[in-house]
Scaffold this motif. Structure first.
Motif, short mmCIF file in Angstrom:
data_model
loop_
_atom_site.label_atom_id
_atom_site.label_comp_id
_atom_site.label_asym_id
_atom_site.label_seq_id
_atom_site.Cartn_x
_atom_site.Cartn_y
_atom_site.Cartn_z
N ASP A 64 0.81 -1.21 0.00
CA ASP A 64 0.00 0.00 0.00
C ASP A 64 0.85 1.27 0.00
O ASP A 64 0.46 2.26 -0.61
CB ASP A 64 -0.93 0.01 1.22
N SER A 65 1.99 1.22 0.64
CA SER A 65 2.83 2.41 0.76
C SER A 65 3.31 2.92 -0.59
O SER A 65 3.21 4.11 -0.88
CB SER A 65 4.05 2.11 1.64
N ASP A 86 2.10 2.24 -3.56
CA ASP A 86 0.96 2.63 -4.39
C ASP A 86 0.56 4.07 -4.07
O ASP A 86 0.40 4.90 -4.96
CB ASP A 86 -0.21 1.67 -4.17
N THR A 87 0.41 4.36 -2.79
CA THR A 87 0.05 5.72 -2.37
C THR A 87 1.14 6.71 -2.76
O THR A 87 0.84 7.79 -3.28
CB THR A 87 -0.19 5.77 -0.84
N ASP A 123 -8.56 6.16 -7.33
CA ASP A 123 -8.84 4.78 -6.93
C ASP A 123 -10.34 4.55 -6.87
O ASP A 123 -10.84 3.50 -7.27
CB ASP A 123 -8.18 4.49 -5.58
N THR A 144 4.90 13.68 2.19
CA THR A 144 4.20 12.64 2.95
C THR A 144 4.98 12.39 4.23
O THR A 144 4.89 13.14 5.17
CB THR A 144 4.02 11.34 2.15
N ARG A 172 1.96 3.50 5.13
CA ARG A 172 1.08 2.32 5.02
C ARG A 172 -0.18 2.51 5.87
O ARG A 172 -1.30 2.26 5.42
CB ARG A 172 1.82 1.06 5.47
N THR A 181 -2.50 4.99 4.29
CA THR A 181 -3.20 4.39 3.15
C THR A 181 -4.37 3.54 3.63
O THR A 181 -5.47 3.60 3.06
CB THR A 181 -2.23 3.53 2.32
N ARG A 235 -7.14 5.85 4.79
CA ARG A 235 -7.85 6.42 3.64
C ARG A 235 -8.84 5.41 3.06
O ARG A 235 -9.97 5.75 2.75
CB ARG A 235 -6.82 6.85 2.59
N GLU A 236 -8.41 4.18 2.96
CA GLU A 236 -9.29 3.13 2.44
C GLU A 236 -10.48 2.91 3.37
O GLU A 236 -11.62 2.75 2.92
CB GLU A 236 -8.53 1.82 2.26
#
Length: 190
Positions: A20-21, A23-24, A41, A149, A157, A160, A163-164
């Motif tokens: 996830d890290s 990707d973000t 996304d 960030t 991570r 992320t 956020r999801e």
């Protein structure tokens, strides 16, 4: 400004923190560009549903190309990370969605997991130059990932995941819990 779809990261390492890290981080990096728009996304998941697929389906070369074609995106980006020798290699493929052929591929190597964000910075800069951004535009409209960030992969991570939880599941209590954990992992995280 052309639209791009970012496919799911292929992680060939044993370190799940990278999933996830990175990707973000890639999304954050590309969203700084004045030449590229990144399909969100949320929009990707919505398109998957319209395609009759589960919105959690893997966005690989075939699926990502179909999403790009449906949404009018010019390219699909396929990121990957692998351990090669004693190095961590982050790679990025730019795919033409109409043919699914690789148009451009590049990679950046670093030593260990702590090099991941710096390698991604290097890779992103070369990609954005290839997409037409000048050196002066890059200097004006780019900041290193650690500045925008966090240098902590664990904090990134957790962010992320938060956020999801908020955007996908509307679980705001879980989102806040994860944000607090991200702030504990990196108290300077903004």
């Amino acid at each position: 400004r052309d639209w791009v779809v970012i496919g799911d990261l292929n992680n060939f390492t044993s370190d799940v923190r990278l999933d996830d890290s990175l990707d973000t981080a890639l999304r954050v990096e590309l969203e700084q560009s004045r030449h590229v728009n990144v399909l969100s996304d949320l929009k990707v998941r919505e398109t998957l549903r319209r395609m009759g697929r589960n919105d959690k389906a893997t966005v690989d070369r075939a699926v990502g190309s179909e999403i790009a074609l449906r949404e009018g995106a010019r390219a699909l980006l396929l990121p990957s990370v692998a351990e090669v020798g004693n190095k961590l290699r982050i790679s990025l493929e730019v795919v033409d969605p109409s043919t699914q052929a690789t148009v451009y591929a590049d990679s950046a190597d670093g030593r260990g997991i702590d090099s991941a964000l710096a390698s991604l910075d290097d890779l992103n800069e070369r990609l954005r130059e290839r997409l037409g951004e000048s050196d002066s535009e890059l200097k004006t409209h780019s900041k290193p990932l650690a500045d925008i960030t966090t240098p902590s992969l664990e904090a990134l991570r957790l962010y992320t995941l938060a956020r999801e939880a908020a955007v996908v599941r509307f679980d705001f209590a879980e989102s806040m819990r994860l944000i607090n954990l991200a702030l504990k992992a990196d108290p300077a995280y903004e």
